[in-house]
Scaffold this motif. Structure first.
Motif, PDB file in Angstrom:
ATOM      1  N   TRP A 174       0.818  -1.201   0.000  1.00 38.69           N
ATOM      2  CA  TRP A 174       0.000   0.000   0.000  1.00 38.69           C
ATOM      3  C   TRP A 174       0.857   1.258   0.000  1.00 38.69           C
ATOM      4  O   TRP A 174       2.008   1.247   0.459  1.00 38.69           O
ATOM      5  CB  TRP A 174      -0.893   0.024   1.249  1.00 38.69           C
ATOM      6  CG  TRP A 174      -1.677  -1.236   1.411  1.00 38.69           C
ATOM      7  CD1 TRP A 174      -2.888  -1.538   0.861  1.00 38.69           C
ATOM      8  CD2 TRP A 174      -1.283  -2.407   2.145  1.00 38.69           C
ATOM      9  NE1 TRP A 174      -3.284  -2.802   1.203  1.00 38.69           N
ATOM     10  CE2 TRP A 174      -2.318  -3.374   1.990  1.00 38.69           C
ATOM     11  CE3 TRP A 174      -0.151  -2.736   2.904  1.00 38.69           C
ATOM     12  CZ2 TRP A 174      -2.256  -4.625   2.575  1.00 38.69           C
ATOM     13  CZ3 TRP A 174      -0.084  -3.991   3.489  1.00 38.69           C
ATOM     14  CH2 TRP A 174      -1.122  -4.921   3.323  1.00 38.69           C
ATOM     15  N   THR A 175       0.297   2.323  -0.511  1.00 34.78           N
ATOM     16  CA  THR A 175       0.893   3.651  -0.401  1.00 34.78           C
ATOM     17  C   THR A 175      -0.082   4.551   0.348  1.00 34.78           C
ATOM     18  O   THR A 175      -1.293   4.370   0.265  1.00 34.78           O
ATOM     19  CB  THR A 175       1.183   4.277  -1.779  1.00 34.78           C
ATOM     20  OG1 THR A 175      -0.059   4.558  -2.439  1.00 34.78           O
ATOM     21  CG2 THR A 175       2.031   3.361  -2.642  1.00 34.78           C
ATOM     22  N   LEU A 207      -1.330   2.314   8.553  1.00 38.97           N
ATOM     23  CA  LEU A 207      -0.431   3.169   7.776  1.00 38.97           C
ATOM     24  C   LEU A 207      -1.096   4.496   7.467  1.00 38.97           C
ATOM     25  O   LEU A 207      -0.501   5.568   7.654  1.00 38.97           O
ATOM     26  CB  LEU A 207      -0.055   2.455   6.475  1.00 38.97           C
ATOM     27  CG  LEU A 207       0.823   3.260   5.505  1.00 38.97           C
ATOM     28  CD1 LEU A 207       2.259   3.291   5.988  1.00 38.97           C
ATOM     29  CD2 LEU A 207       0.739   2.666   4.091  1.00 38.97           C
ATOM     30  N   ARG A 208      -2.316   4.441   7.003  1.00 42.03           N
ATOM     31  CA  ARG A 208      -3.060   5.651   6.641  1.00 42.03           C
ATOM     32  C   ARG A 208      -3.220   6.579   7.852  1.00 42.03           C
ATOM     33  O   ARG A 208      -3.042   7.797   7.762  1.00 42.03           O
ATOM     34  CB  ARG A 208      -4.422   5.242   6.089  1.00 42.03           C
ATOM     35  CG  ARG A 208      -5.342   6.377   5.695  1.00 42.03           C
ATOM     36  CD  ARG A 208      -6.596   5.796   5.058  1.00 42.03           C
ATOM     37  NE  ARG A 208      -7.574   6.826   4.720  1.00 42.03           N
ATOM     38  CZ  ARG A 208      -8.702   6.595   4.072  1.00 42.03           C
ATOM     39  NH1 ARG A 208      -8.995   5.371   3.687  1.00 42.03           N
ATOM     40  NH2 ARG A 208      -9.540   7.573   3.799  1.00 42.03           N
ATOM     41  N   ALA A 212      -7.296  11.325   8.924  1.00 41.67           N
ATOM     42  CA  ALA A 212      -7.125  10.146   8.063  1.00 41.67           C
ATOM     43  C   ALA A 212      -8.389   9.811   7.290  1.00 41.67           C
ATOM     44  O   ALA A 212      -8.387   8.894   6.456  1.00 41.67           O
ATOM     45  CB  ALA A 212      -6.715   8.945   8.911  1.00 41.67           C
ATOM     46  N   GLY A 213      -9.470  10.548   7.552  1.00 40.51           N
ATOM     47  CA  GLY A 213     -10.726  10.286   6.866  1.00 40.51           C
ATOM     48  C   GLY A 213     -11.440   9.062   7.375  1.00 40.51           C
ATOM     49  O   GLY A 213     -12.188   8.418   6.636  1.00 40.51           O
ATOM     50  N   LEU A 214     -11.223   8.707   8.661  1.00 37.72           N
ATOM     51  CA  LEU A 214     -11.818   7.511   9.243  1.00 37.72           C
ATOM     52  C   LEU A 214     -12.551   7.847  10.531  1.00 37.72           C
ATOM     53  O   LEU A 214     -12.283   8.872  11.161  1.00 37.72           O
ATOM     54  CB  LEU A 214     -10.730   6.472   9.550  1.00 37.72           C
ATOM     55  CG  LEU A 214      -9.908   5.952   8.371  1.00 37.72           C
ATOM     56  CD1 LEU A 214      -8.743   5.135   8.876  1.00 37.72           C
ATOM     57  CD2 LEU A 214     -10.780   5.117   7.443  1.00 37.72           C
ATOM     58  N   ALA A 235      -6.718  10.412   1.853  1.00 42.08           N
ATOM     59  CA  ALA A 235      -5.479  10.444   2.628  1.00 42.08           C
ATOM     60  C   ALA A 235      -4.535   9.332   2.244  1.00 42.08           C
ATOM     61  O   ALA A 235      -3.346   9.420   2.471  1.00 42.08           O
ATOM     62  CB  ALA A 235      -5.801  10.363   4.137  1.00 42.08           C
ATOM     63  N   GLY A 236      -5.015   8.247   1.683  1.00 41.99           N
ATOM     64  CA  GLY A 236      -4.111   7.168   1.318  1.00 41.99           C
ATOM     65  C   GLY A 236      -4.618   6.422   0.098  1.00 41.99           C
ATOM     66  O   GLY A 236      -5.808   6.451  -0.211  1.00 41.99           O
ATOM     67  N   ASP A 237      -3.704   5.775  -0.601  1.00 37.32           N
ATOM     68  CA  ASP A 237      -4.059   4.989  -1.770  1.00 37.32           C
ATOM     69  C   ASP A 237      -3.603   3.571  -1.542  1.00 37.32           C
ATOM     70  O   ASP A 237      -2.480   3.346  -1.145  1.00 37.32           O
ATOM     71  CB  ASP A 237      -3.371   5.528  -3.035  1.00 37.32           C
ATOM     72  CG  ASP A 237      -3.713   6.996  -3.268  1.00 37.32           C
ATOM     73  OD1 ASP A 237      -2.785   7.809  -3.323  1.00 37.32           O
ATOM     74  OD2 ASP A 237      -4.908   7.294  -3.371  1.00 37.32           O
TER      75      ASP A 237
END
Length: 332
Positions: free
Chosen positions: A241-242, A278-279, A308-310, A327-329
Motif C-alpha cells: 500500500w501507499t 499506515l493511513r 485520516a478520513g476515518l 489520505a491514502g491509496d
C-alpha cells in the motif's frame, strides 16, 4: 474508544534542548537563535507518548539518571498520564540528552548522548519477560544497545508477541532480529542501510512500494518506509500500500517520525490491518509537523482519525463530516 491491545515500548528516554535558527551554521560559524525549548525526547519516550495519545495502554521500559533532568522527564510523562513504573533510575549515569537545532525550513540537526539509556541491557529484557508476554505488541528503536534489541526480538518472537522495530538510527542488529520485525519501520536512508530501496532521489511512492514488497520475507515479515512530505508505503504477505501525505506547512519536523511510529503501533495493537494503520499514522505525522516540539505536537486520537478520513470503526467519513477521503491509496 481506547485501544484494547497493550503496547510495551523498550526505548530511549532523553530530554531535548532545542534551538530555533534561521538556517544551520557553517563549520566554525557562531549564530544567534530566535527561540529555545527544553522538552521530553528520545525515540522510545516519543513513541510511547504517541501510542498513548492514540489510545493504546502503554508501558514504557526505560532508564534515566538520578538527576534533575530525569525529574523533568518523569514529570512530563505524568502530565500525559503515561505510567512510569517500568522506568528505573541509574545512580551512576546521567539522563540521556539530545541537542537539537531546527532551521526555519523545518529541517533539524540532532546530537544524542545516550547516558542512562545504555543501561537498558539484555538482562533488563529477561527481567521484563512477563510484561512482554502479556503485550499485544512490543516496540523498540535503534537507539538502544544492539544486544538489547536482539534479545528483545528473540523473547517477543518466542512468546508469539508482535515485534515492531523502528531501526532509527540504523544499527547492526542480527538477521533474525530483522526477520522477526512485523513491521520493520524505516525512513528512506535507513531502508537503504538494510538493503531496501533505491538511490534515486525522485523515486515515487509506487517505486518505494515495490522495494518494500521485495523485502517482505527476505529481510522482515513486513516493511514500512516513511518518505517525509511524500507519505509512506507498506508491504506484508497480505498486500502492499501507499499513503500519500497531505500538503501542510511544516513548522518543525522533530519527532514527527516517532509520532508516526507510535501511532502505527497503537493501531496495529488494537487489531487494525496494516493498510489502515499506515493511513492513520501518515495523518498523525502530518499533524505533528505543524507545531513546534515533539510530544506536545502529537494530536489526539479523534483528530488523527478525522485527518485520516476515518471514524472509530475504520469507516470513511462522508463529505458532510469534513474529512478528506483521499489520505491514502491502496494497491493490492
Amino acid at each position: 474508544m481506547a485501544a484494547s491491545g497493550r503496547v510495551v515500548v523498550f526505548g530511549s528516554l532523553n530530554v531535548d534542548s532545542t534551538s530555533y535558527v534561521a538556517s544551520f551554521p557553517e563549520p566554525g560559524e557562531t549564530i544567534l537563535s530566535h527561540g529555545f525549548q527544553v522538552a521530553l525526547g528520545g525515540k522510545g519516550s516519543n513513541q510511547a507518548v504517541a501510542a498513548h495519545v492514540a489510545g493504546a495502554p502503554v508501558d514504557l521500559v526505560a532508564r534515566i539518571g538520578a538527576d534533575a533532568t530525569g525529574d523533568f522527564a518523569i514529570a512530563t510523562l505524568a502530565r500525559f498520564g503515561l505510567p512510569t513504573g517500568a522506568i528505573a533510575r541509574h545512580p551512576d549515569a546521567p539522563t540521556g540528552v539530545a541537542q537539537i537545532t531546527v532551521a526555519d525550513s523545518g529541517e533539524n540537526s540532532i546530537i544524542v548522548t545516550g547516558g542512562a539509556n545504555l543501561a537498558l541491557t539484555p538482562e533488563v529484557v529477561d527481567a521484563e519477560r512477563a510484561r512482554i508476554v502479556s503485550a499485544a505488541l512490543v516496540l523498540t528503536q535503534g537507539e538502544l544497545p544492539v544486544a538489547t534489541i536482539d534479545r528483545l526480538a528473540a523473547v517477543a518472537d518466542d512468546a508469539g508477541v508482535r515485534f515492531v522495530l523502528n531501526l532509527a538510527p540504523p544499527a547492526a542488529v542480527a538477521e533474525p532480529t530483522l526477520a522477526a520485525a512485523d513491521p520493520l519501520v524505516v525512513n528512506e536512508h535507513e531502508a537503504r542501510a538494510v538493503g531496501v530501496g533505491t538511490d534515486a532521489a525522485a523515486a515515487s511512492l509506487d517505486e518505494w512500494r515495490e522495494h518494500a514488497v521485495s523485502a517482505v520475507g527476505r529481510i522482515a515479515r513486513s516493511v514500512v518506509v516513511t518518505l517525509g512530505a511524500a507519505g509512506a508505503v507498506a508491504a506484508s504477505g497480505e498486500g502492499s500500500w501507499t499513503a500519500a501525505a497531505p500538503s501542510v506547512d511544516a513548522v518543525d519536523t522533530t519527532g514527527a517520525g516517532d509520532g508516526f511510529t507510535g501511532t502505527l503501533a497503537a493501531f496495529l495493537a488494537e487489531g487494525r490491518p496494516l493498510e489502515e494503520a499506515l493511513r492513520i499514522a501518515v495523518a498523525a505525522g502530518a499533524l505533528a509537523v505543524q507545531a513546534r516540539g515533539t510530544v506536545d505536537a502529537y494530536a489526539p486520537r479523534d483528530a488523527v482519525l478525522r485527518a485520516a478520513g476515518l471514524d472509530e470503526a475504520g469507516d470513511a467519513w462522508d463529505a458532510a463530516g469534513g474529512a478528506a477521503d483521499d489520505a491514502g491509496d491502496a494497491t493490492a
